[in-house]
Design a protein around this motif. Structure first.
Motif, PDB file in Angstrom:
ATOM      1  N   GLY A   1       0.796  -1.229   0.000  1.00 51.13           N
ATOM      2  CA  GLY A   1       0.000   0.000   0.000  1.00 51.13           C
ATOM      3  C   GLY A   1       0.824   1.272   0.000  1.00 51.13           C
ATOM      4  N   ALA A   2       1.908   1.314   0.775  1.00 45.33           N
ATOM      5  CA  ALA A   2       2.733   2.527   0.839  1.00 45.33           C
ATOM      6  C   ALA A   2       3.391   2.802  -0.510  1.00 45.33           C
ATOM      7  N   LYS A   3       3.887   1.756  -1.151  1.00 45.91           N
ATOM      8  CA  LYS A   3       4.519   1.929  -2.471  1.00 45.91           C
ATOM      9  C   LYS A   3       3.476   2.329  -3.519  1.00 45.91           C
ATOM     10  N   LEU A   4       2.296   1.743  -3.403  1.00 44.14           N
ATOM     11  CA  LEU A   4       1.226   2.098  -4.339  1.00 44.14           C
ATOM     12  C   LEU A   4       0.864   3.572  -4.201  1.00 44.14           C
ATOM     13  N   TYR A   5       0.756   4.053  -2.969  1.00 43.32           N
ATOM     14  CA  TYR A   5       0.394   5.463  -2.775  1.00 43.32           C
ATOM     15  C   TYR A   5       1.455   6.388  -3.361  1.00 43.32           C
ATOM     16  N   LYS A   6       2.716   6.034  -3.197  1.00 46.33           N
ATOM     17  CA  LYS A   6       3.795   6.819  -3.786  1.00 46.33           C
ATOM     18  C   LYS A   6       3.641   6.881  -5.302  1.00 46.33           C
ATOM     19  N   ALA A   7       3.290   5.744  -5.921  1.00 50.52           N
ATOM     20  CA  ALA A   7       3.087   5.712  -7.366  1.00 50.52           C
ATOM     21  C   ALA A   7       1.886   6.552  -7.778  1.00 50.52           C
ATOM     22  N   LEU A   8       0.833   6.556  -6.952  1.00 48.70           N
ATOM     23  CA  LEU A   8      -0.363   7.334  -7.273  1.00 48.70           C
ATOM     24  C   LEU A   8      -0.098   8.831  -7.135  1.00 48.70           C
ATOM     25  N   ILE A   9       0.799   9.222  -6.228  1.00 47.97           N
ATOM     26  CA  ILE A   9       1.191  10.633  -6.145  1.00 47.97           C
ATOM     27  C   ILE A   9       1.858  11.061  -7.446  1.00 47.97           C
ATOM     28  N   GLN A  10       2.678  10.182  -8.003  1.00 49.77           N
ATOM     29  CA  GLN A  10       3.323  10.490  -9.288  1.00 49.77           C
ATOM     30  C   GLN A  10       2.300  10.474 -10.419  1.00 49.77           C
ATOM     31  N   HIS A  11       1.432   9.471 -10.410  1.00 49.38           N
ATOM     32  CA  HIS A  11       0.438   9.282 -11.478  1.00 49.38           C
ATOM     33  C   HIS A  11      -0.579  10.416 -11.515  1.00 49.38           C
ATOM     34  N   LEU A  12      -1.142  10.768 -10.384  1.00 47.01           N
ATOM     35  CA  LEU A  12      -2.243  11.732 -10.346  1.00 47.01           C
ATOM     36  C   LEU A  12      -1.832  13.119  -9.858  1.00 47.01           C
ATOM     37  N   GLY A  13      -0.649  13.225  -9.286  1.00 40.43           N
ATOM     38  CA  GLY A  13      -0.169  14.522  -8.805  1.00 40.43           C
ATOM     39  C   GLY A  13       1.030  15.048  -9.556  1.00 40.43           C
ATOM     40  N   ASN A  14       1.545  14.231 -10.522  1.00 43.27           N
ATOM     41  CA  ASN A  14       2.753  14.624 -11.274  1.00 43.27           C
ATOM     42  C   ASN A  14       3.849  15.101 -10.340  1.00 43.27           C
ATOM     43  N   SER A  15       4.028  14.396  -9.220  1.00 43.66           N
ATOM     44  CA  SER A  15       4.961  14.869  -8.205  1.00 43.66           C
ATOM     45  C   SER A  15       5.784  13.721  -7.644  1.00 43.66           C
ATOM     46  N   ASN A  16       7.055  14.021  -7.350  1.00 38.37           N
ATOM     47  CA  ASN A  16       7.929  13.069  -6.678  1.00 38.37           C
ATOM     48  C   ASN A  16       8.050  13.384  -5.191  1.00 38.37           C
ATOM     49  N   ARG A  17       7.231  14.309  -4.701  1.00 39.96           N
ATOM     50  CA  ARG A  17       7.271  14.646  -3.286  1.00 39.96           C
ATOM     51  C   ARG A  17       6.806  13.454  -2.453  1.00 39.96           C
ATOM     52  N   THR A  18       7.318  13.386  -1.251  1.00 42.59           N
ATOM     53  CA  THR A  18       6.862  12.343  -0.338  1.00 42.59           C
ATOM     54  C   THR A  18       5.510  12.723   0.251  1.00 42.59           C
ATOM     55  N   ALA A  19       4.827  11.732   0.794  1.00 44.70           N
ATOM     56  CA  ALA A  19       3.542  11.999   1.443  1.00 44.70           C
ATOM     57  C   ALA A  19       3.723  12.940   2.626  1.00 44.70           C
ATOM     58  N   ASP A  20       4.803  12.770   3.376  1.00 42.96           N
ATOM     59  CA  ASP A  20       5.060  13.654   4.527  1.00 42.96           C
ATOM     60  C   ASP A  20       5.253  15.095   4.072  1.00 42.96           C
ATOM     61  N   ASP A  21       5.976  15.282   2.974  1.00 43.86           N
ATOM     62  CA  ASP A  21       6.218  16.635   2.451  1.00 43.86           C
ATOM     63  C   ASP A  21       4.912  17.279   2.003  1.00 43.86           C
ATOM     64  N   ILE A  22       4.073  16.509   1.322  1.00 44.23           N
ATOM     65  CA  ILE A  22       2.792  17.038   0.850  1.00 44.23           C
ATOM     66  C   ILE A  22       1.879  17.354   2.029  1.00 44.23           C
ATOM     67  N   HIS A  23       1.912  16.507   3.035  1.00 40.06           N
ATOM     68  CA  HIS A  23       1.111  16.752   4.243  1.00 40.06           C
ATOM     69  C   HIS A  23       1.499  18.091   4.876  1.00 40.06           C
ATOM     70  N   GLN A  24       2.800  18.342   4.993  1.00 35.99           N
ATOM     71  CA  GLN A  24       3.266  19.589   5.586  1.00 35.99           C
ATOM     72  C   GLN A  24       2.924  20.785   4.706  1.00 35.99           C
ATOM     73  N   LEU A  25       3.041  20.602   3.386  1.00 35.44           N
ATOM     74  CA  LEU A  25       2.639  21.658   2.456  1.00 35.44           C
ATOM     75  C   LEU A  25       1.179  22.011   2.672  1.00 35.44           C
ATOM     76  N   GLY A  26       0.351  20.995   2.863  1.00 38.12           N
ATOM     77  CA  GLY A  26      -1.066  21.236   3.111  1.00 38.12           C
ATOM     78  C   GLY A  26      -1.300  22.039   4.376  1.00 38.12           C
ATOM     79  N   LEU A  27      -0.603  21.691   5.426  1.00 35.09           N
ATOM     80  CA  LEU A  27      -0.749  22.428   6.684  1.00 35.09           C
ATOM     81  C   LEU A  27      -0.312  23.887   6.527  1.00 35.09           C
ATOM     82  N   THR A  28       0.749  24.103   5.778  1.00 32.89           N
ATOM     83  CA  THR A  28       1.235  25.468   5.538  1.00 32.89           C
ATOM     84  C   THR A  28       0.216  26.278   4.740  1.00 32.89           C
TER      85      THR A  28
END
Length: 623
Positions: free
Chosen positions: A296-323
């Protein structure tokens, strides 16, 4: 004419495989040709066989885009997708073959515009394949024929959702052949449903079971589909309306056949899926995220690339959201104080606003009529300003329609559908009027601009240029498409539309806050173990939205992991590129030119969007 549905029907699985095998052989033969004249063909001409191969893999998407059998030289109008495990393997192999054909195209022979389009299509096909390199479960080419879905069946996606939607709203019936194709699809629906049930059970055996609330929502929607008499079902009544509009002969017999098929085929197949889900339901857990699934964790990373066009980590995106949540909340706090809402958090004050009767449309026919009229007025307001901000303008008006009552309860908010290729069906802004309390007036204007102009409709129509291949539209970047629509909301404010309307401007900011919250809750559920309830509570407390809206949104992210990240990630990239263009060009910067350069090749993946803008800026400064 009687019993028109008794046509020769080959097995769904055999048809799907034999058609696709033929397409593969044809494509291989075409690629082996060494005729030098091929190098002179445009990209649109060179991907014609690839386009055919794609629609053979996903026949329903041809219906979505209004693509006729004749235009792609294939029989897809009377076909349905094979969802079985074998069919999924075939589809994955077919998509890999398409990628190979794209890689074989000689880019050196193409125009600069065609090179950009080829790179974009290739990039998105690669992205769609990423999850398949990690897991054997789920569906490639799922929602809209592009997104990977971890669950073969859920309350928002799958055969049971797309079939009635495409058949009722998008399937053209203008002649006898099309009427027969419509009836053929109704006739083979049980076979298609059988493949979906096989896939559901296959994935369940691997430990891939939708959350209990997803199964419950899906069952609720399925039961509502078969709650009334077959002759009154929208699959029959919409067919009748199309026949009457086309003044078809023997329409009464055709409608009678459709009603019989809905009763004996469609209802029976729906009950089959209900039984399958009821059998699975005791095995389901309440865990919302895909982190619990195999890989599941690897799949989510792939979906961030697939649907978000991003190589950011989930933790980085989470913090970006909070900011982003903090930044937007601060801006909203100032505006709320200006209009007299002083006490409490931003979310608490937005809850007060949400329950103020002056901003609510009554959930009555009259209230819904007023809501639709307000959408028309808001659209007219922005359309008058478009020429000052865009050189390229949509050459088609957008249609505005309420989601049919039979599907409104299971439809999330609002969405945009692209027009048909032949122009017979307009691009459409669909809005669910099931619960008008979730659509306060101060949010409606921004929603309209997101879905119509200058948002999805404007971007889609420009991307549907006759010179661009259809594959550029099919394999669009989710991050670029949704990022543009979110940017369009901000653009409306820059146009001055909210200058004298602080309440609606607060609604606009709440809409942007909503997309920042998505970064937090999507990563929260799928990477940090947040529960459904934790995500709902955070959304309500932060945004001040209605419980029903928050619930629908969170349950959407549970089955479309990563998709909701694209809005903010895309918008921030567009703003970054605009800021750079202003800095580089100075007084030469023209917002109309910037927008045209950004949109003219369709919804490009974010890295290619950046590359294109950088090349444009380099050429402008060198001139």
């Amino acid at each position: 004419m009687k019993k028109l549905f008794h046509v020769l029907i080959i097995s769904l699985l055999a048809t799907a495989c034999s058609d696709s095998t033929t397409a593969d052989n044809n494509s291989n033969a075409a690629s082996s040709q060494t005729d030098s004249s091929a190098t002179k063909l445009s990209l649109k001409q060179q991907v014609k066989s690839i386009t055919k191969d794609y629609f053979l893999l996903r026949p329903e998407i041809a219906t979505y885009y209004g693509v006729s059998d004749a235009s792609i030289d294939a029989n897809v109008m009377s076909k349905l997708t094979d969802y079985s495990p074998r069919g999924e393997t075939h589809r994955r192999q077919g998509l890999k073959a398409i990628l190979g054909q794209l890689n074989d195209i000689d880019a050196a022979s193409l125009s600069s515009s065609d090179k950009i389009s080829l790179n974009a299509i290739t990039s998105e096909v690669k992205g769609a394949l990423l999850p398949t390199q990690i897991v054997n479960y789920g569906n490639v080419l799922g929602e809209y024929g592009v997104w990977f879905l971890p669950y073969a069946v859920n309350h928002l996606s799958g055969l049971q959702i797309e079939f009635p939607g495409y058949m009722e709203d998008k399937f053209a019936v203008t002649n006898t052949a099309e009427a027969n194709a419509y009836l053929t699809r109704l006739n083979i629906y049980p076979a298609a449903m059988g493949t979906l049930v096989d896939k559901l059970n296959h994935d369940v055996a691997m430990g891939v079971i939708p959350p209990d609330f997803v199964i419950d929502n899906t069952l609720r929607g399925l039961r509502s589909q078969i709650s009334g008499p077959a002759k009154m079902h929208p699959l029959v009544t919409s067919f009748n309306a199309k026949l009457n509009a086309a003044k078809m002969a023997d329409s009464a017999a055709l409608v009678s056949s459709a009603a019989e098929l809905v009763d004996t085929k469609y209802y029976a197949a729906t009950r089959q899926l209900i039984m399958a889900l009821e059998a699975v339901r005791p095995k389901a857990t309440h865990d919302a995220g895909i982190g619990r699934l195999p890989q599941g964790a690897k799949l989510y990373k792939a979906l961030i690339q697939h649907l978000g066009n991003s190589n950011r980590t989930a933790d980085d995106i989470h913090q970006l959201g909070l900011t982003e949540v903090a930044r937007i909340s601060t801006e909203m706090d100032g505006l709320l104080k200006e209009v007299g809402y002083v006490d409490g958090t931003v979310g608490e004050r937005m809850q007060v606003l949400l329950n103020d009767p002056q901003y609510l449309y009554p959930n009555t026919p009259e209230g819904k009529q007023q809501l639709m009229a307000d959408i028309d007025a808001d659209l007219a307001l922005v359309n008058a300003k478009l020429p000052d901000w865009f050189g390229l303008l949509p050459n088609q008006d957008v249609a505005i329609a309420a989601v049919p009552a039979s599907r409104a309860a299971s439809t999330s908010g609002a969405f945009y559908d692209a027009p048909s290729q032949d122009g017979s069906r307009k691009g459409t802004f669909w809005i669910s009027l099931y619960d008008t309390a979730s659509l306060p007036s101060y949010s409606l204007q921004t929603l309209t601009y997101h879905e119509t102009n200058p948002g999805h409709h404007l971007q889609t129509i420009i991307g549907l240029s006759d010179e661009l291949p259809l594959m550029s539209t099919v394999f669009y970047s989710n991050a670029a498409g949704e990022g543009w629509a979110l940017y369009a909301e901000r653009l409306a404010a820059e146009m001055g539309i909210y200058a004298n309307d602080p309440i609606d401007n607060i609604g606009r900011l709440q809409s942007e806050l909503h997309r920042a919250v998505r970064l937090v809750v999507d990563t929260g559920m799928h990477a940090k173990g947040w529960s459904r309830e934790q995500a709902i509570d955070y959304a309500i407390a932060t945004e001040g939205i209605h419980l029903s809206e928050a619930t629908g949104e969170i349950e959407r992210y549970a089955v479309w992991p990563g998709q909701a990240l694209g809005y903010k990630l895309g918008e921030l990239k567009i703003l970054e590129l605009r800021k750079k263009a202003k800095q580089v060009l100075g007084d030469k910067f023209d917002i109309k030119v910037f927008h045209d350069r950004l949109l003219e090749n369709g919804a490009l993946p974010l890295d290619l969007m950046e590359q294109k803008i950088n090349q444009w800026l380099a050429s402008e400064t060198a001139a």
